[in-house]
Design a protein around this motif. Sequence first.
Motif, PDB file in Angstrom:
ATOM      1  N   LEU A 130     -17.464  67.384  54.864  1.00 19.68           N
ATOM      2  CA  LEU A 130     -17.704  68.624  55.609  1.00 19.68           C
ATOM      3  C   LEU A 130     -16.812  69.747  55.083  1.00 19.68           C
ATOM      4  O   LEU A 130     -17.236  70.895  54.970  1.00 19.68           O
ATOM      5  CB  LEU A 130     -17.439  68.396  57.095  1.00 19.68           C
ATOM      6  CG  LEU A 130     -18.342  67.368  57.788  1.00 19.68           C
ATOM      7  CD1 LEU A 130     -17.833  67.074  59.190  1.00 19.68           C
ATOM      8  CD2 LEU A 130     -19.776  67.855  57.828  1.00 19.68           C
ATOM      9  N   LYS A 131     -15.572  69.389  54.756  1.00 20.91           N
ATOM     10  CA  LYS A 131     -14.645  70.381  54.202  1.00 20.91           C
ATOM     11  C   LYS A 131     -15.141  70.874  52.851  1.00 20.91           C
ATOM     12  O   LYS A 131     -15.132  72.073  52.562  1.00 20.91           O
ATOM     13  CB  LYS A 131     -13.260  69.757  54.067  1.00 20.91           C
ATOM     14  CG  LYS A 131     -12.166  70.737  53.664  1.00 20.91           C
ATOM     15  CD  LYS A 131     -10.804  70.057  53.674  1.00 20.91           C
ATOM     16  CE  LYS A 131      -9.704  71.052  53.324  1.00 20.91           C
ATOM     17  NZ  LYS A 131      -8.351  70.414  53.343  1.00 20.91           N
ATOM     18  N   ILE A 132     -15.613  69.943  52.020  1.00 23.43           N
ATOM     19  CA  ILE A 132     -16.151  70.309  50.705  1.00 23.43           C
ATOM     20  C   ILE A 132     -17.366  71.216  50.860  1.00 23.43           C
ATOM     21  O   ILE A 132     -17.575  72.145  50.070  1.00 23.43           O
ATOM     22  CB  ILE A 132     -16.509  69.035  49.907  1.00 23.43           C
ATOM     23  CG1 ILE A 132     -15.227  68.267  49.541  1.00 23.43           C
ATOM     24  CG2 ILE A 132     -17.298  69.381  48.637  1.00 23.43           C
ATOM     25  CD1 ILE A 132     -15.485  66.906  48.940  1.00 23.43           C
ATOM     26  N   ALA A 133     -18.173  70.966  51.903  1.00 25.31           N
ATOM     27  CA  ALA A 133     -19.374  71.767  52.142  1.00 25.31           C
ATOM     28  C   ALA A 133     -19.057  73.123  52.756  1.00 25.31           C
ATOM     29  O   ALA A 133     -19.956  73.939  52.968  1.00 25.31           O
ATOM     30  CB  ALA A 133     -20.341  71.012  53.044  1.00 25.31           C
ATOM     31  N   GLY A 134     -17.777  73.374  53.066  1.00 27.96           N
ATOM     32  CA  GLY A 134     -17.384  74.680  53.586  1.00 27.96           C
ATOM     33  C   GLY A 134     -17.561  74.853  55.076  1.00 27.96           C
ATOM     34  O   GLY A 134     -17.618  75.988  55.572  1.00 27.96           O
ATOM     35  N   ILE A 135     -17.647  73.754  55.818  1.00 33.04           N
ATOM     36  CA  ILE A 135     -17.794  73.836  57.271  1.00 33.04           C
ATOM     37  C   ILE A 135     -16.449  74.222  57.894  1.00 33.04           C
ATOM     38  O   ILE A 135     -15.408  73.660  57.545  1.00 33.04           O
ATOM     39  CB  ILE A 135     -18.279  72.485  57.846  1.00 33.04           C
ATOM     40  CG1 ILE A 135     -19.563  72.032  57.146  1.00 33.04           C
ATOM     41  CG2 ILE A 135     -18.484  72.580  59.354  1.00 33.04           C
ATOM     42  CD1 ILE A 135     -20.695  73.004  57.251  1.00 33.04           C
ATOM     43  N   ALA A 136     -16.462  75.165  58.812  1.00 29.95           N
ATOM     44  CA  ALA A 136     -15.232  75.634  59.458  1.00 29.95           C
ATOM     45  C   ALA A 136     -14.549  74.506  60.222  1.00 29.95           C
ATOM     46  O   ALA A 136     -15.206  73.594  60.738  1.00 29.95           O
ATOM     47  CB  ALA A 136     -15.560  76.790  60.406  1.00 29.95           C
ATOM     48  N   LYS A 137     -13.223  74.571  60.320  1.00 24.27           N
ATOM     49  CA  LYS A 137     -12.432  73.491  60.911  1.00 24.27           C
ATOM     50  C   LYS A 137     -12.850  73.140  62.334  1.00 24.27           C
ATOM     51  O   LYS A 137     -12.991  71.948  62.656  1.00 24.27           O
ATOM     52  CB  LYS A 137     -10.942  73.844  60.858  1.00 24.27           C
ATOM     53  CG  LYS A 137     -10.042  72.694  61.312  1.00 24.27           C
ATOM     54  CD  LYS A 137      -8.579  73.025  61.116  1.00 24.27           C
ATOM     55  CE  LYS A 137      -7.697  71.849  61.561  1.00 24.27           C
ATOM     56  NZ  LYS A 137      -6.265  72.151  61.358  1.00 24.27           N
ATOM     57  N   PRO A 138     -13.049  74.111  63.237  1.00 23.70           N
ATOM     58  CA  PRO A 138     -13.460  73.735  64.606  1.00 23.70           C
ATOM     59  C   PRO A 138     -14.772  72.937  64.623  1.00 23.70           C
ATOM     60  O   PRO A 138     -14.902  71.962  65.368  1.00 23.70           O
ATOM     61  CB  PRO A 138     -13.617  75.083  65.311  1.00 23.70           C
ATOM     62  CG  PRO A 138     -12.742  76.012  64.547  1.00 23.70           C
ATOM     63  CD  PRO A 138     -12.837  75.571  63.130  1.00 23.70           C
ATOM     64  N   GLU A 139     -15.724  73.340  63.788  1.00 23.90           N
ATOM     65  CA  GLU A 139     -16.999  72.614  63.733  1.00 23.90           C
ATOM     66  C   GLU A 139     -16.811  71.243  63.106  1.00 23.90           C
ATOM     67  O   GLU A 139     -17.428  70.264  63.543  1.00 23.90           O
ATOM     68  CB  GLU A 139     -18.029  73.432  62.939  1.00 23.90           C
ATOM     69  CG  GLU A 139     -19.421  72.812  62.908  1.00 23.90           C
ATOM     70  CD  GLU A 139     -20.106  72.746  64.262  1.00 23.90           C
ATOM     71  OE1 GLU A 139     -21.106  72.025  64.371  1.00 23.90           O
ATOM     72  OE2 GLU A 139     -19.621  73.400  65.206  1.00 23.90           O
ATOM     73  N   ARG A 140     -15.932  71.161  62.091  1.00 26.49           N
ATOM     74  CA  ARG A 140     -15.634  69.858  61.470  1.00 26.49           C
ATOM     75  C   ARG A 140     -15.070  68.895  62.504  1.00 26.49           C
ATOM     76  O   ARG A 140     -15.481  67.730  62.586  1.00 26.49           O
ATOM     77  CB  ARG A 140     -14.617  70.015  60.330  1.00 26.49           C
ATOM     78  CG  ARG A 140     -15.127  70.700  59.101  1.00 26.49           C
ATOM     79  CD  ARG A 140     -14.307  70.317  57.869  1.00 26.49           C
ATOM     80  NE  ARG A 140     -12.879  70.505  58.014  1.00 26.49           N
ATOM     81  CZ  ARG A 140     -12.204  71.589  57.642  1.00 26.49           C
ATOM     82  NH1 ARG A 140     -12.875  72.644  57.153  1.00 26.49           N
ATOM     83  NH2 ARG A 140     -10.899  71.666  57.759  1.00 26.49           N
ATOM     84  N   GLN A 141     -14.129  69.368  63.280  1.00 26.65           N
ATOM     85  CA  GLN A 141     -13.497  68.507  64.278  1.00 26.65           C
ATOM     86  C   GLN A 141     -14.508  68.016  65.314  1.00 26.65           C
ATOM     87  O   GLN A 141     -14.457  66.854  65.745  1.00 26.65           O
ATOM     88  CB  GLN A 141     -12.356  69.263  64.959  1.00 26.65           C
ATOM     89  CG  GLN A 141     -11.172  69.542  64.040  1.00 26.65           C
ATOM     90  CD  GLN A 141     -10.115  70.405  64.690  1.00 26.65           C
ATOM     91  OE1 GLN A 141     -10.409  71.222  65.583  1.00 26.65           O
ATOM     92  NE2 GLN A 141      -8.871  70.260  64.252  1.00 26.65           N
ATOM     93  N   LYS A 142     -15.419  68.882  65.683  1.00 31.11           N
ATOM     94  CA  LYS A 142     -16.448  68.505  66.658  1.00 31.11           C
ATOM     95  C   LYS A 142     -17.370  67.426  66.092  1.00 31.11           C
ATOM     96  O   LYS A 142     -17.680  66.434  66.757  1.00 31.11           O
ATOM     97  CB  LYS A 142     -17.250  69.756  67.033  1.00 31.11           C
ATOM     98  CG  LYS A 142     -18.329  69.518  68.075  1.00 31.11           C
ATOM     99  CD  LYS A 142     -19.066  70.825  68.375  1.00 31.11           C
ATOM    100  CE  LYS A 142     -20.162  70.623  69.404  1.00 31.11           C
ATOM    101  NZ  LYS A 142     -20.908  71.879  69.655  1.00 31.11           N
TER     102      LYS A 142
END
Length: 374
Positions: A130-142
Amino acid sequence: MNTSVPTKNMQQKLPSASGQPPVTGDEVVKLSNIKRMFGTTPAVDDISLSVQRGEILGIIGRSGAGKSTLIRCLNGLERPDSGSVIIEGQEITGLTESQLQPVRRRIGMIFQHFNLMSAKTVAQNIALPLKIAGIAKPERQKIVAELLELVGLSERAQHYPAQLSGGQKQRVGIARALAAKPSLLLSDEATSALDPETTQSILALLKDINQKLGLTILLITHEMDVIRKIADRVIVLDHGHIAEEGPVWEVFARPKADTTKSLLKMLTPALPDSIAAQLTQNPQSASEAIVRLRISGESARRPLINDIAAASGLNARLVHGGIDTIQGEPVGTLFLGLPAHDQTALQKAVGFLKTICDETEVAGYVSVPDARNA
């Protein structure tokens, strides 16, 4: 441990790594005449196959059959020498590495040895794609929290791989593979390093994910029991080519290729050694014929002993064997004992069995203390 799968709401929340709308159509994968050579040896030899959306396709074969090379052609890690690889309607064989990246993000991958990063926590391992795909941290955590719940590891989020069992590591691998909302999950011998009980729990999790999220799974394995547990359809590879394919229950019930029969031996009941040692091919010196049956479908639901008596006048006894249920269909191997004193009646019984069974064979004759007269 919680292994329940959330509703499709969760699937809808997972991001599309490609940023594109889902592709319509029934085929997620289509291979046409794929060939991959290593020197003069074909590792994959003119293979054509398709995987339907929502299907679990099992690909099985011995070591060296071409399974690993085939799966690497599917995700673009190997370039076939000829043929076509189409993923969700997109031909990938001519794509550059950068063009392959969004395709690979639509393909989740789980491995035999987990491939987790030892210096990262469970949550960090799952969040990595998700981080590699550029997803923002709050959304990643969810998303990570939802995936941890999905695989039953919410309480292990801050643990490191070294603190986990093999089954827990594989659950992390599955969660990570699902993070980018793939349309296809490739499982490469994912249960081979696990004990039997853990294997069953991982297979149950994959089946549950498939059914509730509609995820397409391509399962590479050398274990027929894995195929039997969760696959809808099976392809048997032998020296780089397809030896046999079909619905799992039909291939188990009526195997045609020698490779398939060999792979099934571990799951097929065999005559006990104590009886096999007594077998003779001379009916005159014995009192009972031992008949081996491979039986499935409606024939396996019949009152077989009664039917034999009605057809031949002989009373059969069950010597050994069993019936399994695969994809809702009964499939089994039975060994029956039939009186051998009346060869005409015996041939009539065997002839009847040949009309209803997938395979019928007189294995030999034995003498039994309580030989009966029909």
